[in-house]
Each structure stands twice: as structure tokens, then as C-alpha cells.
Scaffold this motif. Structure first.
Motif, PDB file in Angstrom:
ATOM      1  N   VAL A 240     -25.870 -12.054  20.626  1.00 37.09           N
ATOM      2  CA  VAL A 240     -25.800 -11.170  21.790  1.00 37.09           C
ATOM      3  C   VAL A 240     -25.469 -12.005  23.020  1.00 37.09           C
ATOM      4  CG1 VAL A 240     -27.044  -9.506  23.220  1.00 37.09           C
ATOM      5  CG2 VAL A 240     -27.459  -9.592  20.746  1.00 37.09           C
ATOM      6  N   VAL A 243     -24.933  -7.615  28.241  1.00 34.80           N
ATOM      7  CA  VAL A 243     -25.471  -6.260  28.223  1.00 34.80           C
ATOM      8  C   VAL A 243     -25.097  -5.574  29.530  1.00 34.80           C
ATOM      9  CG1 VAL A 243     -27.564  -4.859  28.231  1.00 34.80           C
ATOM     10  CG2 VAL A 243     -27.414  -6.830  26.714  1.00 34.80           C
ATOM     11  N   THR A 248     -26.368 -12.636  28.779  1.00 36.68           N
ATOM     12  CA  THR A 248     -27.719 -12.751  28.259  1.00 36.68           C
ATOM     13  C   THR A 248     -27.966 -14.136  27.658  1.00 36.68           C
ATOM     14  OG1 THR A 248     -27.139 -12.050  26.017  1.00 36.68           O
ATOM     15  CG2 THR A 248     -27.642 -10.315  27.606  1.00 36.68           C
ATOM     16  N   ASN A 251     -29.179 -14.845  21.954  1.00 33.89           N
ATOM     17  CA  ASN A 251     -30.025 -14.674  20.779  1.00 33.89           C
ATOM     18  C   ASN A 251     -29.176 -14.303  19.571  1.00 33.89           C
ATOM     19  OD1 ASN A 251     -32.290 -15.086  22.381  1.00 33.89           O
ATOM     20  ND2 ASN A 251     -32.536 -12.904  22.812  1.00 33.89           N
ATOM     21  N   TYR A 264     -23.504  -3.135  24.550  1.00 32.78           N
ATOM     22  CA  TYR A 264     -23.773  -4.542  24.273  1.00 32.78           C
ATOM     23  C   TYR A 264     -22.469  -5.253  23.912  1.00 32.78           C
ATOM     24  CZ  TYR A 264     -28.877  -3.899  23.854  1.00 32.78           C
ATOM     25  OH  TYR A 264     -30.205  -3.636  24.104  1.00 32.78           O
ATOM     26  N   ILE A 327     -34.191  -9.729  25.002  1.00 28.17           N
ATOM     27  CA  ILE A 327     -32.884  -9.650  25.656  1.00 28.17           C
ATOM     28  C   ILE A 327     -33.086  -9.900  27.143  1.00 28.17           C
ATOM     29  CG2 ILE A 327     -30.924  -8.146  26.158  1.00 28.17           C
ATOM     30  CD1 ILE A 327     -31.576  -6.753  23.466  1.00 28.17           C
TER      31      ILE A 327
END
Length: 544
Positions: A240, A243, A248, A251, A264, A327
Motif C-alpha cells: 500500500v 490513500v 502512506t 505496508n 487506494y 495505514i
């Protein structure tokens, strides 16, 4: 095109002021022009013929590709036999709620007419989408992806991917949207959706071709009507990276919960052996589970997908809650400007006001309605922003919805508008006393999701707030029997829709408008009304 009534200032002066405002006094920000024709057409996503809304003959509609600070000029021709509006989910209309594209701010485009949206993606990056906001049209399609890229001089916190895919997921009804609207108008609720679409297609109806060893960016938006979704790729992990306009912490996840209205960006590397792999999307926390699949196709694959798709994660709410908390904002990355996003210390700003919002439901005159803080929203005969601008009395009144949920169980109908001061810094607590997931969206803004947990919110919950690197976004989930708290800097003057993304409930009253007000009439605070603005209701002949 309907140019509306002539203003007090000559139109050329208004246009020059608008151009100065949207470009910040600079002639360097480019313009991107789009011409869209809105029509009905037929598709067969589940083997059954359905009528959907097409944009330039496409379902989903064409992607908007833009760069930070681009000016978008989108000429929309409505060929439907009813009025039509488009809204821009997550794209912040800076000082320009006239262009927001919901009925509280913008007059619908009449049948056989057109309207040109004029807006700037000022200081924004990221992944978003557009959708039709009127007459339950959202259940008929008419949506598409929006990607706003960074300017070349601003670094991105990951290597340039080999490719970039828009993936629009969402629950879907086989029934015609007019029939669904009729059910709601009769005061009844809709049954569960019939299935899930990925980019407008049913099971394995779409594939994404990748080169072995290459990394791709997936821009995934849940454009559905009510259900949270889990997104996963057989045999692959995702990283990820963004967002709704915020980079971000990167992760790595095996699957990702995406709640209705959310967007996302994730990176996936084609690092497995050459074959085809399932992309699986399934509903979350529902009594009737729905699942559909697409295909990740390696270019040198000779093996089609087979067997069952990969299973989803546990149905334990805590798993999803923990993922949501993980997140967070990448404080070392630049945003739209070439400086770290962490330069904005939201956790050190004094909160001016706390607003608590809770959803409720009741029968009014034997018809199902939904409410926020005891008030079920009913549209006025005139868009609220126009009534405010032209000072038309009797359309709405500020303060028609309270800051806190009422202790009285009954709900009542009103055109609910909450007043707020420009440049205030507020805390909003969303409370959910139901056994389903709620999803809330605020037009015109991003907010910091500082906390969420199971149980009832109390002031003591502030001790667990993330005041350092909370994610900034425009749509947040609230888990069953839980709460979510956000901080928002009210730095965008206008009339802004705050709503549930559970679209049938939004249609039946679970929404209101936040009027962010300043007595100043400077174009630094709010742009003048667009010269081509459509006028309707009591604003057709305003006293100006």
C-alpha cells in the motif's frame, strides 16, 4: 449551453477573476479539455441484458489523467431523458463548491443540454473517482477513475512502476436503477445486491496483463452502493503506497479491505511463475457473501486460471480494524509540493469544536427514513449553495441539525445545514450503534483519521488518538458498534455535503450540508459563481 443570468459584473471580468483564482495568478498551469456524452446503453455483466449509463459509449467511463494544479474543463452533454449530475469523489474543489456536482450545490444538467465543469486539482495528488450523484443514477454506472500525478520536480516515494491500472470494484444490482429508486420512494429498503463488478464486468470478465519481474500500480476504488470489499491477488502480496491523495507507510498486505467510497493505491510485482492468477473481490461482514474474480495475466502465460479463488481473511472485525490503524501517513514523503507531508502538525492545533454524528432509522408516514442526529435530509427546491449566494430566504436555515445526537428516538424531516466558521479546527466523532459497517464522506475536504475503536466513544478515548502520522483522506469507515474520530481544518469556504456512502441510506436522508462561512467576499477565500452556472428553482430569477 445555458449561460444563466447576466451578473452585476461584466462577464469578461468574472472570467478573468476566475482564471486568476484557479491558476493562483500564474499562466503556467495547463488546461485539459474533455467532451463527454452521457447516454444509456446495454451490457451483460451477469449474462442478463441491463441498461446502464455510458460516457462516450464506455462503461465504466473514461479515466481522467491529470497532474497537480491542472485545470480541468469537462463539457458534459446530457442525452438522457432526465436531469443528470456528476460529482468528484475525493477531488477537493478548492473555494469552488459551485462545481461540486451534488444537488445541494449544483443545478442538474437538463435533458438535451450540456454543462461545462471548470475546476482545478489544486495541490492534489492521488487516486479518486467520479460518479453520478442524482436520481439513484449511481446504481446504473456512469462512474470512472481519476488519477492525479505529481509534478515532475516533486519526488515520489517509490520507483516509477512499469504500468498503472485503474480497478473499480463494487456491488451491483441486476434490476434497473429506476426500479430500485421506485422501491426506495415507496419507503422500502432494497434487498442485497446481486453480485460484484470489476471494471464493469462479471466473473473473469476483465484481465490485467503484466510482464514478468515488473512492478505495477493498482488504483483501486470501491464505487459500490453499500458493501465493504476485500481485494486480493492469488499468490501475490501488495504494498500500500497511497490513500486518497496521501502517501502512506508502505505496508505489505496479502489482502486489503476497501470500504465503500474509498480509494487506494497498491504496488504489485509480477514475481511468481508464469501463469494466470485470480484477482478476487468479496464482500465483508455480510450475511450473504458475494465474490467475483478478474485475472492477473502474465504475458508469457499459457495456463488459464483454475480451481477456487483465494479465500478472504477472517471475518473478525478486529483484523480489519488493525489493518485500518496500520495505514498511516509517510512523513518523509512529499505530497503535491516538494516538502515532507509531516510539516503540518495537526496534533498540535487546538480543537475549536467537537461534533458527534450518529445515524438512526425510523418509519415516517409508514416509509423508511434514515437520519443524522435525528434529522432526515430532504432536498430543497433550490440548490443550497445558490440560495446562499443569492440570499434567497426560506430554502434552508443554518443550525437545522444539532452538533450532537439527540436522546429522543424520533427523527424528523428537514433540509439540514450545519454552520461552521472558516479556518476553525474541529473534531468529528462518528458513532455507529448498528451491526453493519458505516462509511462516511465529506466533500471538499480531507480529514485526519485520528482514532477508531469498538465500543462507545467518551472524551477519555482521546488518549489513544494518533496525533503524529494519522492518514489524511476524505472517506472513513465506522465499524459495527464502534466509533471513528477525525480532525479537519475548515480551510475551504463553501457548502459541502457530508454523507453516508451507503447510497440507499443517503437517498433516504442520511446526509446533511456543512456551510463553511466567512463574511469576506474576497476571491482569495472563495471564487465567484461560474459565469456558465446553471440556475434552477428559485435561483432562476434571483435578485442580485
Amino acid at each position: 449551453m445555458n449561460q444563466g443570468k447576466t451578473r452585476v459584473w461584466p462577464s469578461i471580468i468574472v472570467l478573468l477573476i476566475w482564471l486568476w483564482g484557479v491558476t493562483g495568478g500564474s499562466a503556467e498551469d495547463p488546461y485539459r479539455f474533455f467532451t463527454w456524452n452521457i447516454t444509456y446503453g446495454q451490457i451483460y455483466p451477469f449474462g442478463i441484458c441491463q441498461q446502464v449509463i455510458l460516457i462516450n459509449g464506455q462503461f465504466p467511463g473514461p479515466d481522467i489523467h491529470a497532474v497537480t494544479n491542472d485545470n480541468l474543463i469537462i463539457n458534459v452533454h446530457n442525452h438522457l431523458p432526465e436531469p443528470f449530475l456528476l460529482s468528484w469523489n475525493g477531488v477537493q474543489q478548492r473555494r469552488n463548491s459551485f462545481e461540486d456536482g451534488v444537488y445541494g450545490t449544483t443545478c442538474p444538467i437538463p435533458p438535451g443540454s450540456n454543462f461545462t465543469y471548470q475546476m482545478q486539482v489544486k495541490d492534489q495528488i492521488g487516486s479518486f473517482y467520479y460518479f453520478p450523484s442524482l436520481e439513484f443514477h449511481k446504481a446504473a454506472g456512469g462512474y470512472g477513475g481519476i488519477r492525479i500525478l505529481t509534478r515532475p520536480e516533486v519526488p515520489v516515494p517509490f520507483p516509477e512502476p512499469h504500468g498503472d491500472f485503474t480497478i473499480l470494484i463494487g456491488d451491483w444490482y441486476i434490476a434497473n436503477h429506476k426500479d430500485l429508486k421506485s422501491i426506495l420512494d415507496q419507503g422500502k429498503m432494497l434487498r442485497c445486491p446481486d453480485g460484484i463488478l470489476i471494471n464493469g464486468r462479471g466473473p473473469n470478465g476483465v484481465s490485467f496483463t503484466v510482464e514478468p519481474g515488473k512492478t505495477y500500480r493498482l488504483r483501486i476504488s470501491n464505487v459500490g452502493l453499500q458493501n465493504s470489499m476485500n481485494f486480493r491477488i492469488e499468490g501475490h502480496v501488495m504494498k500500500v503506497v497511497e490513500v486518497e491523495g496521501t502517501h502512506t507507510l508502505q505496508n505489505t498486505v496479502s489482502s486489503l479491505d476497501i470500504h465503500v467510497g474509498q480509494s487506494y493505491s497498491a504496488l504489485v510485482t509480477a514475481d511468481q511463475r508464469a501463469k494466470d492468477y485470480y484477482i478476487a473481490v468479496s464482500t465483508r461482514f455480510t450475511t450473504q457473501a458475494l465474490i467475483t474474480t478478474a485475472v492477473l495475466h502474465y504475458r508469457n502465460s499459457r495456463t488459464w486460471v483454475s480451481g477456487p479463488p483465494p479465500p478472504g481473511p477472517t471475518t473478525d472485525i478486529q483484523w480489519s480494524l488493525n489493518q485500518a490503524r496500520s495505514i498511516r501517513t509517510n512523513l518523509t514523503a512529499s505530497g503535491p509540493r516538494p516538502n515532507p507531508q509531516g510539516a503540518y502538525h495537526y496534533g498540535q492545533i487546538k480543537v475549536n469544536r467537537t461534533i458527534k454524528l450518529a445515524n438512526s432509522a425510523a418509519l415516517l408516514n409508514s416509509k423508511q427514513r434514515y437520519a443524522v442526529n435525528g434529522v432526515s435530509f430532504v432536498p430543497a427546491d433550490t440548490p443550497l449553495k445558490l440560495a446562499d449566494y443569492f440570499k434567497i430566504a426560506g430554502v434552508f436555515h443554518v443550525g437545522s441539525i444539532p452538533d450532537y445526537p439527540t436522546t429522543v428516538q424520533q427523527i424528523h424531516l428537514d433540509t439540514s445545514v450545519m454552520g461552521a466558521d472558516y479556518r476553525a479546527f474541529v473534531e468529528i466523532v462518528f458513532e455507529n450503534h448498528e451491526d453493519i459497517i458505516q462509511s462516511w464522506h465529506l466533500d471538499g475536504y480531507s480529514f485526519f483519521v485520528v482514532g477508531m475503536d469498538i465500543g462507545q466513544w467518551t472524551p477519555n478515548c482521546r488518549k489513544q488518538y494518533n496525533l503524529n502520522d494519522a492518514i489524511s483522506r476524505s472517506t472513513t469507515q465506522v465499524y459495527p458498534d464502534s466509533w471513528t474520530a477525525v480532525y479537519v481544518a475548515l480551510d475551504n469556504v463553501g457548502m459541502w455535503n457530508l454523507r453516508t456512502e451507503f447510497w440507499a441510506r443517503q437517498y433516504l436522508g442520511q446526509q446533511f450540508y456543512l456551510r463553511v462561512y466567512t463574511p469576506s467576499h474576497s476571491v482569495r477565500d472563495e471564487y465567484p459563481i461560474p459565469n456558465n452556472a446553471l440556475l434552477c428553482g428559485r435561483a432562476k430569477n434571483p435578485i442580485s
